[in-house]
Design a protein around this motif. Structure first.
Motif, PDB file in Angstrom:
ATOM      1  N   SER A   1      41.127  55.995  46.986  1.00  0.00           N
ATOM      2  CA  SER A   1      41.183  54.468  48.234  1.00  0.00           C
ATOM      3  C   SER A   1      41.020  53.618  46.646  1.00  0.00           C
ATOM      4  O   SER A   1      41.751  52.729  46.914  1.00  0.00           O
ATOM      5  CB  SER A   1      39.671  53.933  48.525  1.00  0.00           C
ATOM      6  OG  SER A   1      39.789  55.141  50.031  1.00  0.00           O
TER       7      SER A   1
ATOM      8  N   GLU B   1      43.751  50.816  46.031  1.00  0.00           N
ATOM      9  CA  GLU B   1      43.978  49.586  46.054  1.00  0.00           C
ATOM     10  C   GLU B   1      44.599  48.747  45.013  1.00  0.00           C
ATOM     11  O   GLU B   1      44.828  47.550  45.170  1.00  0.00           O
ATOM     12  CB  GLU B   1      42.293  49.218  45.933  1.00  0.00           C
ATOM     13  CG  GLU B   1      42.083  49.886  47.553  1.00  0.00           C
ATOM     14  CD  GLU B   1      40.148  49.790  47.651  1.00  0.00           C
ATOM     15  OE1 GLU B   1      39.762  49.655  46.391  1.00  0.00           O
ATOM     16  OE2 GLU B   1      39.704  51.014  48.437  1.00  0.00           O
ATOM     17  N   HIS B   2      44.464  48.955  43.633  1.00  0.00           N
ATOM     18  CA  HIS B   2      44.604  49.495  42.687  1.00  0.00           C
ATOM     19  C   HIS B   2      46.512  49.157  42.544  1.00  0.00           C
ATOM     20  O   HIS B   2      46.953  48.455  42.419  1.00  0.00           O
ATOM     21  CB  HIS B   2      44.733  49.919  41.275  1.00  0.00           C
ATOM     22  CG  HIS B   2      43.332  49.916  40.948  1.00  0.00           C
ATOM     23  ND1 HIS B   2      43.071  51.072  39.550  1.00  0.00           N
ATOM     24  CD2 HIS B   2      42.012  49.411  41.308  1.00  0.00           C
ATOM     25  CE1 HIS B   2      41.430  50.007  39.260  1.00  0.00           C
ATOM     26  NE2 HIS B   2      40.906  49.501  40.357  1.00  0.00           N
TER      27      HIS B   2
ATOM     28  N   ARG C   1      48.288  48.232  45.298  1.00  0.00           N
ATOM     29  CA  ARG C   1      48.097  47.221  45.619  1.00  0.00           C
ATOM     30  C   ARG C   1      48.423  45.572  44.427  1.00  0.00           C
ATOM     31  O   ARG C   1      49.220  44.764  44.959  1.00  0.00           O
ATOM     32  CB  ARG C   1      47.431  47.050  46.980  1.00  0.00           C
ATOM     33  CG  ARG C   1      47.879  47.750  48.556  1.00  0.00           C
ATOM     34  CD  ARG C   1      47.664  47.312  49.236  1.00  0.00           C
ATOM     35  NE  ARG C   1      46.133  47.765  49.162  1.00  0.00           N
ATOM     36  CZ  ARG C   1      45.188  49.335  50.041  1.00  0.00           C
ATOM     37  NH1 ARG C   1      46.317  49.614  49.964  1.00  0.00           N
ATOM     38  NH2 ARG C   1      43.999  49.192  50.224  1.00  0.00           N
TER      39      ARG C   1
ATOM     40  N   ALA D   1      45.107  41.033  47.012  1.00  0.00           N
ATOM     41  CA  ALA D   1      44.663  42.647  46.425  1.00  0.00           C
ATOM     42  C   ALA D   1      43.334  42.446  45.459  1.00  0.00           C
ATOM     43  O   ALA D   1      42.966  44.165  45.772  1.00  0.00           O
ATOM     44  CB  ALA D   1      45.803  43.084  45.939  1.00  0.00           C
TER      45      ALA D   1
ATOM     46  N   GLU E   1      40.634  42.143  48.562  1.00  0.00           N
ATOM     47  CA  GLU E   1      40.373  43.363  48.762  1.00  0.00           C
ATOM     48  C   GLU E   1      39.552  45.082  48.333  1.00  0.00           C
ATOM     49  O   GLU E   1      38.478  45.070  49.035  1.00  0.00           O
ATOM     50  CB  GLU E   1      41.671  43.923  49.758  1.00  0.00           C
ATOM     51  CG  GLU E   1      41.360  44.397  50.625  1.00  0.00           C
ATOM     52  CD  GLU E   1      40.816  44.880  51.640  1.00  0.00           C
ATOM     53  OE1 GLU E   1      40.725  45.581  52.829  1.00  0.00           O
ATOM     54  OE2 GLU E   1      40.118  43.754  52.156  1.00  0.00           O
ATOM     55  N   HIS E   2      39.977  45.158  46.661  1.00  0.00           N
ATOM     56  CA  HIS E   2      39.501  46.105  46.615  1.00  0.00           C
ATOM     57  C   HIS E   2      37.809  45.774  45.928  1.00  0.00           C
ATOM     58  O   HIS E   2      37.547  46.008  45.882  1.00  0.00           O
ATOM     59  CB  HIS E   2      39.983  45.835  45.204  1.00  0.00           C
ATOM     60  CG  HIS E   2      39.416  47.193  44.165  1.00  0.00           C
ATOM     61  ND1 HIS E   2      39.640  48.648  44.221  1.00  0.00           N
ATOM     62  CD2 HIS E   2      39.479  46.251  42.038  1.00  0.00           C
ATOM     63  CE1 HIS E   2      38.907  49.222  43.196  1.00  0.00           C
ATOM     64  NE2 HIS E   2      39.484  48.231  42.141  1.00  0.00           N
TER      65      HIS E   2
ATOM     66  N   LEU F   1      35.665  46.052  48.877  1.00  0.00           N
ATOM     67  CA  LEU F   1      35.234  47.078  49.630  1.00  0.00           C
ATOM     68  C   LEU F   1      34.347  47.641  48.461  1.00  0.00           C
ATOM     69  O   LEU F   1      33.814  49.056  48.820  1.00  0.00           O
ATOM     70  CB  LEU F   1      36.795  47.747  49.476  1.00  0.00           C
ATOM     71  CG  LEU F   1      37.685  47.887  50.559  1.00  0.00           C
ATOM     72  CD1 LEU F   1      39.068  48.227  50.520  1.00  0.00           C
ATOM     73  CD2 LEU F   1      37.288  48.270  52.031  1.00  0.00           C
ATOM     74  N   THR F   2      34.440  47.420  47.218  1.00  0.00           N
ATOM     75  CA  THR F   2      33.673  48.664  46.299  1.00  0.00           C
ATOM     76  C   THR F   2      32.117  47.666  46.479  1.00  0.00           C
ATOM     77  O   THR F   2      31.655  48.496  46.819  1.00  0.00           O
ATOM     78  CB  THR F   2      33.992  47.757  44.727  1.00  0.00           C
ATOM     79  OG1 THR F   2      35.650  48.063  45.335  1.00  0.00           O
ATOM     80  CG2 THR F   2      32.986  49.053  44.385  1.00  0.00           C
TER      81      THR F   2
END
Length: 213
Positions: free
Chosen positions: A175, A179-180, A182, A198, A201-202, A205-206
């Motif tokens: 995941s 993400e990276h 994007r 981006a 979002e990363h 989520l973390t």
């Protein structure tokens, strides 16, 4: 004489930062100074000096009669870390895009190494090292030394939460790579808004993984 004392303290500090404090099993436990001194190969004095420096950084607490305690990061501390990272990383994306200094090659290299590890599904500590290299490269490319130093100062906390996140969730490594990817794609396209989205979002989520009960 002074230099050997200093190097002993520095060795102890490096070991504590890079090996001990990032171990999820150590959170919420007391450290044994004598055992650490034996493991590092120094006397207890440099270990104590290193621990006091970590107390100043807020990473260790010295409790009377009980010794050095490693407090788990609270939900608030995790949210604050992610908020600060988002501010610094979004700013770095905007500055490097405007200046034409986005370090795409360095970021792609770190990401490719992460993808290899994700496929193997092991070595979370190295994966997080690459994770930090990916993000630090972007911040360093701003050319602002104080900004880069501030971000680097988050290193121990980032390693702590990063390794914890990988242990919390199956397939988190894949995941993170997505993400990276994007983030890199948005930077490559020169799209500051997409890059900021981006990055947000990363980190969101973390944070969500870390705040799971």
């Amino acid at each position: 004489m002074g230099s050997s004392k200093e190097s002993g303290r520095d060795r102890a500090l490096h070991y504590l930062r890079e090996t001990v404090l990032v171990d999820p099993e150590v959170q919420g436990t007391f450290l044994n100074e004598a055992e650490l001194a034996t493991r590092i190969g120094v006397s207890r004095t440099p270990v104590r000096e290193a621990l006091l420096l970590l107390v100043a950084d807020g990473l260790v607490e010295m409790l009377p009669s009980r010794g050095a305690y490693v407090p788990p990061m609270t939900g608030r501390q995790i949210r604050e870390l992610m908020e600060l990272r988002a501010v610094l990383e979004r700013h770095a994306a905007a500055v490097t895009l405007a200046a034409g200094t986005v370090p795409l090659a360095a970021m792609r290299e770190a990401l490719e190494e992460q993808r290899v590890l994700a496929e193997a599904g092991d070595d979370p500590t190295l994966f997080i090292e690459l994770d930090m290299r990916f993000h630090q490269a972007l911040v360093d490319a701003t050319g602002n030394a104080l900004l880069a130093q501030t971000y680097a100062g988050l290193r121990v906390r980032q390693r702590r939460v990063g390794v914890t996140a990988l242990f919390r969730t199956a397939d988190r490594q894949r995941s993170v790579c997505a993400e990276h990817g994007r983030i890199v794609d948005a930077l490559d396209a020169g799209d500051a808004a997409a890059a900021a989205a981006a990055i947000d979002e990363h980190l969101r989520l973390t944070e969500r993984v870390l705040l799971q009960a």
